[in-house]
Design an enzyme around this catalytic site. Structure first.
Site, mmCIF file in Angstrom:
data_model
loop_
_atom_site.group_PDB
_atom_site.id
_atom_site.type_symbol
_atom_site.label_atom_id
_atom_site.label_comp_id
_atom_site.label_asym_id
_atom_site.label_seq_id
_atom_site.Cartn_x
_atom_site.Cartn_y
_atom_site.Cartn_z
ATOM 1 N N ARG A 78 -8.444 9.009 -1.771
ATOM 2 C CA ARG A 78 -9.555 9.702 -1.101
ATOM 3 C C ARG A 78 -9.897 11.010 -1.826
ATOM 4 N NH1 ARG A 78 -10.828 7.724 3.916
ATOM 5 N NH2 ARG A 78 -9.478 6.071 4.697
ATOM 6 N N HIS B 68 -5.427 3.980 -2.038
ATOM 7 C CA HIS B 68 -6.756 4.405 -1.583
ATOM 8 C C HIS B 68 -6.871 5.894 -1.905
ATOM 9 C CE1 HIS B 68 -10.043 4.244 1.777
ATOM 10 N NE2 HIS B 68 -10.336 5.131 0.830
ATOM 11 N N GLU C 212 -8.669 0.815 -3.638
ATOM 12 C CA GLU C 212 -9.690 0.692 -2.610
ATOM 13 C C GLU C 212 -10.304 2.055 -2.328
ATOM 14 O OE1 GLU C 212 -7.084 0.916 1.517
ATOM 15 O OE2 GLU C 212 -7.529 -1.052 0.668
ATOM 16 N N ASN D 69 0.850 -1.185 0.000
ATOM 17 C CA ASN D 69 0.000 0.000 0.000
ATOM 18 C C ASN D 69 0.892 1.245 0.000
ATOM 19 O OD1 ASN D 69 -1.698 2.195 0.861
ATOM 20 N ND2 ASN D 69 -3.206 0.679 1.503
ATOM 21 N N HIS E 28 -4.690 -4.227 7.418
ATOM 22 C CA HIS E 28 -4.725 -3.153 8.395
ATOM 23 C C HIS E 28 -3.865 -3.508 9.603
ATOM 24 C CE1 HIS E 28 -6.641 0.795 8.543
ATOM 25 N NE2 HIS E 28 -6.395 0.738 9.834
#
Length: 250
Positions: A46, A44, A76, A8, A200
């Site tokens: 955002r 990810h 994601e 990630n 996570h």
């Protein structure tokens, strides 16, 4: 097969964004990770672009498609229209849908599958029409009826939210309880025909117990802990360490 490792890149991007400069390079460190044996890269994006920027997506996709055939791009995010347009533009191999409010600092819970069934039916169907694999973020609770909904709305995988397990770094008895709950959740998912990812707060220290309990774990997506280790060991050696923790030869 040992669990695959997807790196990630969010934490790297967040560090870069502290200055209006191009380093640390998201694609440069992504390349090092893939050269060291990572199976893919995760982002990810955002809406506020506080870590991964929309402009990062094309270069990351080009890096994978141009130089690392067989590696996967995993995007994601919460399935709002802006995110879905990014998915349609970049066509990652895997789309992981999370129930985050866009203002959240990080993902901290899985989907309430009963409450959001209609939303997920619509969104999963839209993404699957693009020919992409869909994973849904799920709490590590062995709730068969909830996971059955994940299967019924068309998901290919669930990604187990391992934050509570990762938070037990100084409470081994609690960690053992939580890894067993995650394992039972995975057992139900497998029985329903779902594959299982996890992510996570996973680390070199806590991964071995997780993959021992879930030997058919398909993939782990790791950012914060891996980036922290990369500051100490370098990205290539850190990927080797995490691959070994996943049960891979590295």
């Amino acid at each position: 097969m040992a669990a695959k490792l997807s790196v990630n890149l969010n934490a790297i991007a967040m560090l870069r964004n502290r200055r209006d400069l191009p380093w640390p390079s998201v694609t440069g460190l992504g390349r090092i990770a893939l050269e060291a044996g990572a199976s893919g890269l995760t982002v990810h994006p955002r809406p506020d672009q506080r870590h991964i920027r929309f402009s990062d997506l094309g270069p990351i996709q080009e890096l994978i498609d141009g130089s690392f055939h067989g590696a996967e791009f995993n995007m994601e995010g919460f399935p709002e229209e802006g995110f879905l347009r990014l998915v349609e533009e970049h066509r990652p191999e895997q789309v992981t849908l999370v129930p985050d409010d866009p203002s959240q600092a990080t993902s901290d819970h899985g989907w309430d599958f009963r409450k959001h069934r209609k939303l997920l039916e619509s969104v999963v169907g839209r993404v699957k029409q693009l020919g992409l694999r869909v994973s849904l973020f799920a709490d590590g609770d062995p709730d068969r009826d909830a996971l059955k909904i994940a299967k019924e709305v068309g998901a290919d995988r669930v990604e187990l939210y391992t934050g509570p397990y990762g938070g037990c770094y100084d409470a081994p008895a609690r960690a053992q309880t939580l890894v067993e709950a995650l394992g039972q959740t995975a057992d139900i998912a497998f029985d329903l025909g779902l594959d299982v990812n996890a992510g996570h707060d996973l680390t070199v220290a806590n991964l071995p117990a997780l993959v021992a309990r879930i030997p058919k774990l398909a993939e782990v997506s790791i950012g914060h802990g891996l980036t922290a280790d990369a500051l100490e060991y370098g990205m290539a050696e850190t990927v080797h360490r995490f691959r070994r923790a996943c049960g891979q030869d590295a």
